[in-house]
Design a protein around this motif. Structure first.
Motif, PDB file in Angstrom:
ATOM      1  N   GLU A   1       6.460   5.616  -1.581  1.00  0.00           N
ATOM      2  CA  GLU A   1       5.423   6.331  -0.729  1.00  0.00           C
ATOM      3  C   GLU A   1       5.804   7.847  -1.024  1.00  0.00           C
ATOM      4  N   GLY A   2       4.742   8.514  -1.312  1.00  0.00           N
ATOM      5  CA  GLY A   2       4.835  10.139  -0.995  1.00  0.00           C
ATOM      6  C   GLY A   2       5.710  10.704  -2.211  1.00  0.00           C
TER       7      GLY A   2
ATOM      8  N   LEU B   1      10.246  10.470 -14.373  1.00  0.00           N
ATOM      9  CA  LEU B   1      10.905  11.065 -13.315  1.00  0.00           C
ATOM     10  C   LEU B   1      10.332  10.684 -12.115  1.00  0.00           C
ATOM     11  N   ILE B   2      11.203  10.468 -11.110  1.00  0.00           N
ATOM     12  CA  ILE B   2      11.062  10.271  -9.604  1.00  0.00           C
ATOM     13  C   ILE B   2      11.566  11.206  -8.732  1.00  0.00           C
TER      14      ILE B   2
ATOM     15  N   MET C   1       0.802  -1.115   0.075  1.00  0.00           N
ATOM     16  CA  MET C   1       0.073   0.133  -0.071  1.00  0.00           C
ATOM     17  C   MET C   1       0.855   1.330   0.176  1.00  0.00           C
ATOM     18  N   ALA C   2       0.584   2.138  -0.749  1.00  0.00           N
ATOM     19  CA  ALA C   2       1.588   3.569  -0.877  1.00  0.00           C
ATOM     20  C   ALA C   2       0.639   4.450  -1.690  1.00  0.00           C
ATOM     21  N   THR C   3       0.926   5.768  -1.449  1.00  0.00           N
ATOM     22  CA  THR C   3       0.357   6.733  -2.053  1.00  0.00           C
ATOM     23  C   THR C   3       1.403   7.435  -2.751  1.00  0.00           C
ATOM     24  N   LEU C   4       1.099   7.543  -4.070  1.00  0.00           N
ATOM     25  CA  LEU C   4       1.879   8.295  -5.161  1.00  0.00           C
ATOM     26  C   LEU C   4       1.492   9.595  -5.805  1.00  0.00           C
ATOM     27  N   ILE C   5       2.461  10.450  -6.064  1.00  0.00           N
ATOM     28  CA  ILE C   5       1.782  11.645  -6.700  1.00  0.00           C
ATOM     29  C   ILE C   5       2.281  11.564  -8.242  1.00  0.00           C
TER      30      ILE C   5
ATOM     31  N   SER D   1      -3.790   6.161  -4.573  1.00  0.00           N
ATOM     32  CA  SER D   1      -3.262   5.008  -3.600  1.00  0.00           C
ATOM     33  C   SER D   1      -3.169   3.657  -4.356  1.00  0.00           C
ATOM     34  N   VAL D   2      -2.105   3.017  -4.079  1.00  0.00           N
ATOM     35  CA  VAL D   2      -1.878   1.926  -4.919  1.00  0.00           C
ATOM     36  C   VAL D   2      -2.164   0.661  -3.651  1.00  0.00           C
TER      37      VAL D   2
END
Ligand code: FES
Ligand code: FES
Length: 853
Positions: A64-65, A47-48, A1-5, A12-13
């Motif tokens: 995450e984030g 790009l990360i 579980m993670a939240t990505l922008i 939310s994944v």
């Protein structure tokens, strides 16, 4: 579980997964391409937090984030700048690598607004491009840097589009921005995924196939075997020897053979289903070389066929006698390996039911070929199988055969649901036909002044498991083996054998890179014996208009080999140690094979709509056709609309192969455009022609192999080339100059791009690329094939010339797609011989700074 922008939006994944499938399959951000899923190609670059990273190796739980930017998330200004820079610099060919390149460029330019070329090369070193040779991509990045740094406006407008103008490729902007759709970018409602279970042995009898457990796996929709194929159970480009699936009781031919086809709702179900298909085999002794295949008493690769797939010969004069009487004679044995195309887009097709037939969306080299093979397999009339071309992420000959289309159409037809079949990179490397490995013995002779007198050649090709185009490839290797020179005593024989290796087939140059390597290397030894330089030797023997080629064809007035030699003379004068080689390559199938170009122009909504089935596999066919229509009719570019090939809409213009489309479909387009022009003159404007169609067809008539004519026309046209390779003090290649006779240049920047890409591809052939097999299985992955990267690619200078008349066929244009890859390897060989005196006869060349230690 993670939240990505992602591109500024929060997501939310819910379970950990690779970032690439999340971006593509969940968010449908299809600019992020899946070229390998192995971290080796760079097509998935994103790009990360501002840094370029490969989405296929990133786990979502580790992000995450984090802020992720794809090409879809660029600002409008950035989109405009990159689209303009890449299109105007000619940096886009197949386009499959392009969005990833843009991301790597942005990562650089965001922190360094004034990069040097070396810094650009470094920034792109994790992005492979198989088409362009990188030069124009680097120029595009430098141009984008300038526009962004100096806050310059993006120039608007376009050249008129006449012949000879470097207009932007018509689909360059959408490819750059990730909007162009490849087959894998299709996500149809209710679409299933299909994938084949492959043979566990290169040669084994299939004793039983048990699909019962696989069918019970949740999410598996069906498992098919050969028994489910309603029509022909064997397909094939020319010879119907390719099993759609190997039936129980039959023998496998290589490790890529399909035994069962699993169709499922998800990737997970698909893999789970494949894992429990039980196949019992009786392993048999495989054959892994042409030498084994031709032994007396050898087992047959195909029970119903001899192992000799093809025998070809070209004989004129009395070569043996003339060789005996010649002042100088050299004989060498040459070995060249299989080579992998390594196009960036793995094979993919989507099929869906349409009426009581199917429609196939495919990225291939000829929609009518796909239609024919799939219709036969389905037992349907041709018109029940519609094939629509998607963008093709590179082909180079490797997408002429069926790979995924037949399986996708079979599953869609049987299940009445859309089905996508896509190769993993490992499947792609294993399954599609390769450039043939060949063993070649060449004897070449000349008189005491250096004039060529005769040659004798024997070529033995490993054609692998299936015929594919192995016969014609061998034939072209033989017809071109004597080179573009003025002598007539030749005795050339070639043999291609089935083995249990991956199949050999079409690959840019179609057999000629192999035989040209042998011929050109032999010439240098003769030159040395005579006391001439390699340049002088070639100049003395180069074919000139009116002279007779070794195959008997009279060289026409457009023949410009000497001009390509003259173009590189100053380099040889400045650097006598440079390596040089020449080549010729036909445009068109030739040798009496029916060969048609066809085009239809339809006037609709006040525009001229252009239809032909000529596949654009990155070479820019649509742009070439558009320029022909512009040149003939004078219509503004905005009124000329190119349509991708579609069997329901376009006439059959044959496959994109044999450097034929610019000449054949080009001439057909010219003919259609002339009819349109005449109608325009009468009617006064396009509006008055609404609904009318204008059809152009061109048939290139040639003489069959073995023709008894004194001077048979083997091919409609030949292009000629001379390439020169220079080394630096450390023995690395610092420059390749490629002078090419293209006849009339339709779009010079596109031609340069073809040449640069072809040269770099063949630097790999010469120096780094190999395709070792272990019991019939390729041991290299995409990342270890030995492909050149931006950071180790030398300068490539292309010289485009020609002396055709615009009144000629296709306004005098000749194909260039293959020849640019042909003379490179022998020119490299000579450059190293001049440096260290070692006469290398095997590719890739040993003991160079590029050799694997
Ligand atoms: S798909 Fe990620 S590097 Fe190739
Ligand atoms: S344009 Fe780069 S791989 Fe085709």
């Amino acid at each position: 579980m993670a939240t990505l922008i992602v591109n500024g939006q929060s997501y939310s994944v819910d379970h950990n997964q690779k970032l690439l499938p999340f971006l593509r399959d969940v968010l449908y951000l299809t600019s992020v391409k899946n070229g390998c899923s192995e971290g080796a190609c760079g097509t998935c670059m994103v790009l990360i937090d501002g840094k370029a990273a490969k989405a296929c190796v990133q786990q979502t739980d580790k992000l995450e984030g984090k802020s992720i930017i794809t090409v879809e998330g660029l600002t409008p200004r950035e989109r405009d700048v990159y689209a303009y820079a890449f299109a105007s610099c000619g940096a886009v060919q197949c386009g499959f690598c392009t969005p990833g390149m843009v991301i790597s460029a942005k990562a650089l330019l965001d922190v360094n607004g004034s990069p040097t070329r070396a810094e650009v090369k470094e920034a792109l070193k994790n992005n492979i491009c198989r088409c362009t040779g990188y030069k124009k991509i680097e120029e595009a990045v430098l141009l984008a840097a300038e526009i962004l740094r100096d806050n310059l406006p993006v120039p608007s407008g376009e050249l008129p589009g006449l012949l000879g103008e470097s207009i932007k490729r018509i689909e360059a902007a959408e490819k750059t921005l990730g909007a162009a759709l490849y087959a894998d970018d299709l996500y149809l409602d209710g679409m299933l995924l299909g994938s084949a279970v492959r043979s566990a042995y290169p040669r084994a009898r299939v004793l039983s196939i048990d699909t019962s457990e696989a069918k019970k796996v949740p999410g598996v929709a069906a498992v098919f075997t050969a028994d489910d194929v309603p029509g022909d159970k064997k397909i094939g480009h020319l010879v119907q020897d390719y099993d759609v699936m190997i039936p129980v009781g039959a023998v496998t031919h290589f490790l890529g053979d399909a035994v069962a086809l699993v169709v499922a709702e998800s990737t997970e179900a698909l893999e789970a289903g494949k894992a429990v298909v039980k196949v019992e085999y009786e392993p048999l002794t495989p054959i892994f070389s042409a030498d084994e295949a031709r032994k007396d008493g050898a087992e047959r690769v195909h029970a119903e066929r001899d192992n000799l797939l093809s025998y070809q010969f070209v004989k004129r004069g009395d070569a043996d006698t003339v060789i005996r009487q010649s002042a100088h004679v050299v004989t060498n044995h040459y070995s060249v390996p299989f080579t992998e195309h390594a196009f960036l887009e793995p094979e993919c097709a989507v099929a869906q039911p349409e009426g009581d037939g199917v429609r196939i969306f495919s990225g291939d080299q000829g929609v009518y070929q796909t239609q024919k093979e799939c219709a036969h397999m389905l037992g349907l009339p041709l018109e029940k199988v519609r094939v629509s071309a998607m963008m093709v992420g590179g082909g180079f000959g490797g997408k002429e055969d069926m790979s995924v289309q037949h399986h996708a159409s079979l599953a869609a037809f049987l299940l009445k649901r859309p089905v996508k079949v896509k190769f993993s990179r490992a499947e792609s490397i294993l399954i599609h036909p390769k450039r043939h490995a060949m063993e070649m013995e060449f004897t070449t002779a000349c008189d005491e002044t250096g004039r060529l007198t005769a040659m004798r050649a024997r070529l033995i090709a490993d054609s692998g498991a299936y015929a594919s185009l192995g016969g014609p490839v061998l034939q072209r290797a033989c017809t071109h083996a004597a080179g573009p020179y003025n002598y007539q005593n030749i005795d050339i024989e070639g043999y291609a054998y089935y083995t249990n290796n991956p199949p050999g087939g079409a690959f840019r140059g179609f057999g000629v890179p192999q035989s040209c390597f042998a011929t050109e290397c032999n010439l240098n030894q003769l030159a040395e014996l005579v006391g001439l330089t390699p340049f002088e030797f070639r100049m003395l023997n180069a074919i000139r208009p009116g002279q007779v080629l070794p195959n008997g064809q009279i060289a026409d007035e457009t023949t410009a080999l000497v001009e390509t030699l003259e173009a590189v003379r100053p380099i040889l004068e400045r650097n006598p140690k440079a390596g040089i080689a020449c080549a010729m390559k036909n445009s068109g199938l030739g040798v009496g094979v029916p060969d048609f170009g066809r085009c239809r122009i339809e006037v609709l909504d006040g525009k001229a709509h252009l239809h032909s089935s000529a596949a654009c596999i990155g070479q820019g066919m649509g742009t070439v056709q558009t320029q022909f229509v512009k040149e003939i009719t004078g219509l503004p570019l905005e009124q000329i609309v190119y349509h991708a090939p579609d069997t329901a809409l376009a006439p059959n213009s044959g496959n994109t192969t044999a450097s034929r489309q610019t000449l054949f479909t080009g001439e057909a387009t010219v003919r259609a455009a002339k009819l349109l022009k005449a109608a325009l003159e009468q009617a006064g404007g396009l509006e008055a022609l609404e609904g009318q169609s204008f059809y152009g067809e061109y048939e290139g008539k040639t003489d069959a192999m073995g023709s008894d004519k004194p001077n048979p026309v083997s091919h409609i046209a030949y292009g000629y080339a001379t390439q020169v390779v220079e080394l630096d003090d450390e023995g690395k290649i610092c420059r390749v100059t490629a002078a090419h006779d293209v006849g009339t240049a339709v779009n010079p920047i596109a031609l340069e791009g073809q040449i640069e890409g072809g040269v770099v591809m063949s630097l790999g052939y010469a120096l780094t690329e190999d395709f070792p097999l272990d019991n019939g299985r390729p041991t290299r992955k995409f990342g270890t094939l030995g492909l050149f990267k931006s950071s180790n690619t030398p300068e490539v200078v292309s010289i485009v010339l020609g002396k055709s008349s615009k009144d000629g066929l296709a306004c005098g244009a000749k194909g260039v797609g293959e020849i640019c890859s042909i003379p490179t390897a022998p020119a490299v060989q000579l450059a190293y011989y001049n440096r260290d005196g070692i006469f290398r006869t095997k590719l890739p060349l040993s003991d160079t700074p590029y050799s694997k230690k």
